[in-house]
Design a protein around this motif. Structure first.
Motif, PDB file in Angstrom:
ATOM      1  N   LEU A  64       0.817  -1.208   0.000  1.00  0.00           N
ATOM      2  CA  LEU A  64       0.000   0.000   0.000  1.00  0.00           C
ATOM      3  C   LEU A  64       0.856   1.267   0.000  1.00  0.00           C
ATOM      4  O   LEU A  64       0.691   2.129  -0.857  1.00  0.00           O
ATOM      5  N   PHE A  65       1.776   1.367   0.925  1.00  0.00           N
ATOM      6  CA  PHE A  65       2.547   2.604   1.065  1.00  0.00           C
ATOM      7  C   PHE A  65       3.648   2.727   0.009  1.00  0.00           C
ATOM      8  O   PHE A  65       3.764   3.757  -0.653  1.00  0.00           O
ATOM      9  N   ASN A  66       4.479   1.711  -0.137  1.00  0.00           N
ATOM     10  CA  ASN A  66       5.624   1.820  -1.048  1.00  0.00           C
ATOM     11  C   ASN A  66       5.217   1.808  -2.515  1.00  0.00           C
ATOM     12  O   ASN A  66       5.787   2.536  -3.316  1.00  0.00           O
ATOM     13  N   HIS A  67       4.266   0.957  -2.871  1.00  0.00           N
ATOM     14  CA  HIS A  67       4.003   0.736  -4.283  1.00  0.00           C
ATOM     15  C   HIS A  67       2.732   1.410  -4.800  1.00  0.00           C
ATOM     16  O   HIS A  67       2.636   1.690  -5.988  1.00  0.00           O
ATOM     17  N   MET A  68       1.764   1.670  -3.939  1.00  0.00           N
ATOM     18  CA  MET A  68       0.523   2.276  -4.416  1.00  0.00           C
ATOM     19  C   MET A  68       0.450   3.769  -4.079  1.00  0.00           C
ATOM     20  O   MET A  68       0.059   4.569  -4.921  1.00  0.00           O
ATOM     21  N   LEU A  69       0.789   4.146  -2.852  1.00  0.00           N
ATOM     22  CA  LEU A  69       0.697   5.544  -2.448  1.00  0.00           C
ATOM     23  C   LEU A  69       1.970   6.344  -2.727  1.00  0.00           C
ATOM     24  O   LEU A  69       1.951   7.575  -2.690  1.00  0.00           O
ATOM     25  N   GLY A  70       3.057   5.654  -2.968  1.00  0.00           N
ATOM     26  CA  GLY A  70       4.316   6.350  -3.216  1.00  0.00           C
ATOM     27  C   GLY A  70       4.888   7.013  -1.979  1.00  0.00           C
ATOM     28  O   GLY A  70       5.639   7.976  -2.074  1.00  0.00           O
ATOM     29  N   MET A  71       4.506   6.517  -0.805  1.00  0.00           N
ATOM     30  CA  MET A  71       5.030   7.034   0.466  1.00  0.00           C
ATOM     31  C   MET A  71       5.946   5.958   1.052  1.00  0.00           C
ATOM     32  O   MET A  71       5.480   5.071   1.754  1.00  0.00           O
ATOM     33  N   PRO A  72       7.228   6.012   0.735  1.00  0.00           N
ATOM     34  CA  PRO A  72       8.108   4.894   1.079  1.00  0.00           C
ATOM     35  C   PRO A  72       8.299   4.705   2.578  1.00  0.00           C
ATOM     36  O   PRO A  72       8.510   5.651   3.320  1.00  0.00           O
ATOM     37  N   LEU A  73       8.221   3.453   2.963  1.00  0.00           N
ATOM     38  CA  LEU A  73       8.570   3.041   4.320  1.00  0.00           C
ATOM     39  C   LEU A  73      10.049   2.683   4.319  1.00  0.00           C
ATOM     40  O   LEU A  73      10.636   2.480   3.255  1.00  0.00           O
ATOM     41  N   PRO A  74      10.672   2.591   5.478  1.00  0.00           N
ATOM     42  CA  PRO A  74      12.079   2.178   5.498  1.00  0.00           C
ATOM     43  C   PRO A  74      12.241   0.807   4.831  1.00  0.00           C
ATOM     44  O   PRO A  74      11.472  -0.116   5.100  1.00  0.00           O
ATOM     45  N   THR A  75      13.207   0.711   3.929  1.00  0.00           N
ATOM     46  CA  THR A  75      13.401  -0.537   3.202  1.00  0.00           C
ATOM     47  C   THR A  75      14.566  -1.324   3.769  1.00  0.00           C
ATOM     48  O   THR A  75      15.420  -0.798   4.473  1.00  0.00           O
ATOM     49  N   SER A  76      14.595  -2.566   3.396  1.00  0.00           N
ATOM     50  CA  SER A  76      15.608  -3.493   3.860  1.00  0.00           C
ATOM     51  C   SER A  76      16.951  -3.188   3.200  1.00  0.00           C
ATOM     52  O   SER A  76      16.990  -2.763   2.041  1.00  0.00           O
ATOM     53  N   PRO A  77      18.051  -3.430   3.898  1.00  0.00           N
ATOM     54  CA  PRO A  77      19.353  -3.249   3.255  1.00  0.00           C
ATOM     55  C   PRO A  77      19.642  -4.362   2.250  1.00  0.00           C
ATOM     56  O   PRO A  77      20.585  -4.274   1.481  1.00  0.00           O
ATOM     57  N   PHE A  78      18.808  -5.398   2.236  1.00  0.00           N
ATOM     58  CA  PHE A  78      19.026  -6.547   1.369  1.00  0.00           C
ATOM     59  C   PHE A  78      18.325  -6.419   0.007  1.00  0.00           C
ATOM     60  O   PHE A  78      18.773  -6.988  -0.974  1.00  0.00           O
ATOM     61  N   THR A  79      17.187  -5.709  -0.036  1.00  0.00           N
ATOM     62  CA  THR A  79      16.457  -5.534  -1.281  1.00  0.00           C
ATOM     63  C   THR A  79      15.637  -4.252  -1.226  1.00  0.00           C
ATOM     64  O   THR A  79      15.223  -3.826  -0.155  1.00  0.00           O
ATOM     65  N   HIS A  80      15.397  -3.659  -2.364  1.00  0.00           N
ATOM     66  CA  HIS A  80      14.597  -2.424  -2.419  1.00  0.00           C
ATOM     67  C   HIS A  80      13.098  -2.709  -2.459  1.00  0.00           C
ATOM     68  O   HIS A  80      12.294  -1.803  -2.346  1.00  0.00           O
ATOM     69  N   LEU A  81      12.709  -3.964  -2.646  1.00  0.00           N
ATOM     70  CA  LEU A  81      11.295  -4.306  -2.784  1.00  0.00           C
ATOM     71  C   LEU A  81      10.521  -4.195  -1.467  1.00  0.00           C
ATOM     72  O   LEU A  81       9.347  -3.914  -1.439  1.00  0.00           O
ATOM     73  N   PHE A  82      11.202  -4.477  -0.369  1.00  0.00           N
ATOM     74  CA  PHE A  82      10.558  -4.368   0.941  1.00  0.00           C
ATOM     75  C   PHE A  82      11.562  -3.978   1.974  1.00  0.00           C
ATOM     76  O   PHE A  82      11.428  -3.915   3.107  1.00  0.00           O
TER      77      PHE A  82
END
Length: 151
Positions: free
Chosen positions: A133-151
């Motif tokens: 919802l936040f990262n991909h639909m609303l464009g309001m990024p949550l803190p992401t993992s240092p391992f991948t940008h997807l989550f």
């Protein structure tokens, strides 16, 4: 006295204190930006609603004539606070999704949910839906993992 000193009232007081503290941190920032363009515009609205709803619930409980049990599960409340503090520190280091999954399991266990299927489903589904919802639909990024940008 148990009408005033019980789990519900103490929880609402803590929620109110947290909401007010968070709201105060948004004041004074981004002075030169128009109010609706400020990055704290949406959080201020949510925090204002949080404060208002908490005040309503607190007033309701304080005015209630019903006697309620006192604090029964103090250890669970303390463990939850410790888990929340650890979670808040891990979110910035490991990202929202990776930190939220174990925190969800701990919170559900502390609230008495023991079904392993429910624990795993909530630990994956709730953070997953929030990230989508936040990262991909609303464009309001949550803190992401240092391992991948997807989550």
């Amino acid at each position: 006295m148990s009408r005033i000193l019980n789990e519900r009232v103490l929880t609402q007081l803590v929620l109110l204190a947290v909401a007010i503290a968070l709201y105060l941190t948004t004041l004074g920032s981004h002075q030169g930006v128009a109010a609706a363009q400020s990055p704290v515009f949406f959080p201020r609205i949510i925090l204002g609603l949080w404060i208002g709803l908490t005040l309503i619930a607190l007033t309701q409980d304080l005015m209630s004539r019903k006697e309620v049990a006192g604090i029964e599960r103090l250890a669970a409340a303390v463990l939850f606070i410790v888990a929340a503090l650890i979670y808040l520190n891990l979110v910035t280091r490991l990202g929202f999704a990776i930190s939220s999954a174990p925190f969800t399991v701990v919170a559900l266990l502390l609230f008495g949910i023991r079904n392993p299927l429910v624990l795993v489903a909530y630990a994956i589904a709730v953070p997953g839906v929030i990230v989508i919802l936040f990262n991909h639909m609303l464009g309001m990024p949550l803190p992401t993992s240092p391992f991948t940008h997807l989550f």
